[in-house]
Enzyme design. Structure first.
Site, mmCIF file in Angstrom:
data_model
loop_
_atom_site.group_PDB
_atom_site.id
_atom_site.type_symbol
_atom_site.label_atom_id
_atom_site.label_comp_id
_atom_site.label_asym_id
_atom_site.label_seq_id
_atom_site.Cartn_x
_atom_site.Cartn_y
_atom_site.Cartn_z
ATOM 1 N N HIS A 1 -6.464 7.661 -1.382
ATOM 2 C CA HIS A 1 -6.086 8.976 -1.902
ATOM 3 C C HIS A 1 -5.411 8.809 -3.258
ATOM 4 O O HIS A 1 -4.326 8.236 -3.362
ATOM 5 C CB HIS A 1 -5.141 9.676 -0.925
ATOM 6 C CG HIS A 1 -4.834 11.090 -1.308
ATOM 7 N ND1 HIS A 1 -5.746 12.112 -1.145
ATOM 8 C CD2 HIS A 1 -3.736 11.652 -1.879
ATOM 9 C CE1 HIS A 1 -5.216 13.245 -1.573
ATOM 10 N NE2 HIS A 1 -3.997 12.988 -2.029
ATOM 11 N N ASP B 1 -10.532 8.147 2.148
ATOM 12 C CA ASP B 1 -9.270 8.871 1.970
ATOM 13 C C ASP B 1 -8.686 9.171 3.355
ATOM 14 O O ASP B 1 -9.335 9.835 4.172
ATOM 15 C CB ASP B 1 -9.526 10.173 1.212
ATOM 16 C CG ASP B 1 -8.254 10.894 0.797
ATOM 17 O OD1 ASP B 1 -7.343 11.002 1.622
ATOM 18 O OD2 ASP B 1 -8.195 11.359 -0.351
ATOM 19 N N SER C 1 -5.306 15.776 -6.117
ATOM 20 C CA SER C 1 -4.973 16.174 -4.753
ATOM 21 C C SER C 1 -4.936 17.704 -4.643
ATOM 22 O O SER C 1 -5.926 18.361 -4.949
ATOM 23 C CB SER C 1 -3.651 15.528 -4.340
ATOM 24 O OG SER C 1 -3.450 15.611 -2.944
#
Length: 295
Positions: free
Chosen positions: A264, A235, A107
């Site tokens: 995600h 995502d 991330s």
């Protein structure tokens, strides 16, 4: 380790039960509001340890055990902290670092890793490769996408976590930090947080300036060492357009693994396979296979 700023950077180092020769050390870096104990970090650590790699689960500045104990905090482009950790490893654990290092970011840290890999002249020679998972390579587009109605519950939860991390270090009244923390308390969106705290705390004009300087997308063409980029087009928080528009074929060091589904930092295998790592986690199997190409 103390990097000279008065803050400390910390992580947990694991040695494999059965070390394998010439296997690079793997540095795992968590995402926003995470830590070395985030489930995806622990899962990846188990996967690569089982293949004979030493592993460092690294906390970003001001995260994990150091929430409320640092004067500065991490952000999406703070690659100097990663370089400081790598330099420390090379000095204090030269035998361990001799086989090289692979840096893996998830991330927000995925953006950081891609920026690190593309910073010409600044990447330490010990880095043999990089991996980015669900990276917000266009920070401005990601910030706008968080404002969509479907993302509101997660957006508000994440903002609460960010506020708690930041306000855990009390500011002296009347200081610039106190003014920035007041902006944190007023923030209603992640954009407000970045605009009122992250940007001024790090010398940028505003949130858009912070996004422009630190988005990994502009650093991708300069990457020359093997770098695996894993992302799912579904995502919910990261726009697919930057991934779809980039010319991956023109940059052979980049290994794009762009899939239609996965969410995600998700990518759970649809079924358990015989001998699959950690019960069939597709993401961790991809990481291990990429490491095998470097070993």
């Amino acid at each position: 380790m103390d990097d000279g700023s008065g803050d400390s950077l910390a992580g947990t180092l694991h040695h494999p039960a059965v070390p394998a020769a010439a296997r690079p050390l793997v540095v795992l870096i968590h995402g926003l509001a995470g830590s070395e104990d985030s489930p995806y970090i622990r899962a990846a650590a188990g996967a690569v340890l089982a293949r004979g790699h030493a592993v460092l689960r690294l906390n970003l500045r001001g995260a994990g055990p150091f929430v409320g104990r640092t004067r500065q905090r991490y952000h999406a482009g703070r690659t100097q902290d990663a370089r400081a950790v790598l330099a420390h490893l090379a000095t204090t654990l030269p035998d361990l670092a001799a086989a090289g290092v692979v840096v893996v970011g998830y991330s927000l840290a995925g953006n950081m890793v891609l920026k690190l890999m593309g910073e010409v002249g600044a990447l330490p020679p010990m880095v043999r490769g990089g991996v980015a998972v669900s990276a917000p390579i266009d920070l401005s587009a990601t910030s706008r996408r968080f404002l969509k109605a479907r993302n509101r519950p997660y957006h508000l939860w994440l903002l609460r976590q960010m506020k708690a991390e930041t306000l855990a270090t009390p500011a002296e009244p009347g200081t610039a930090e106190a003014e920035r923390q007041a902006a944190v308390r007023r923030a209603r969106t992640i954009y407000d947080f970045d605009d009122g705290y992250v940007a001024p705390a790090n010398g940028w004009r505003d949130a858009e300036d912070y996004y422009r300087v630190n988005s990994a997308l502009q650093f991708l063409p300069a990457i020359t060492r093997p770098t695996l980029v894993i992302h799912a087009l579904d995502d919910p928080w990261i726009a697919p357009e930057p991934y779809l528009a980039f010319d991956w074929a023109a940059h052979p060091a980049l290994v794009p693994l762009i899939v239609t589904k996965g969410g995600h930092v998700g990518f759970h295998a649809a079924r358990r396979e015989q001998g699959a790592i950690l019960g069939g986690e597709w993401l961790d199997r991809c990481l291990v296979r990429f490491l095998e190409t470097l070993a």
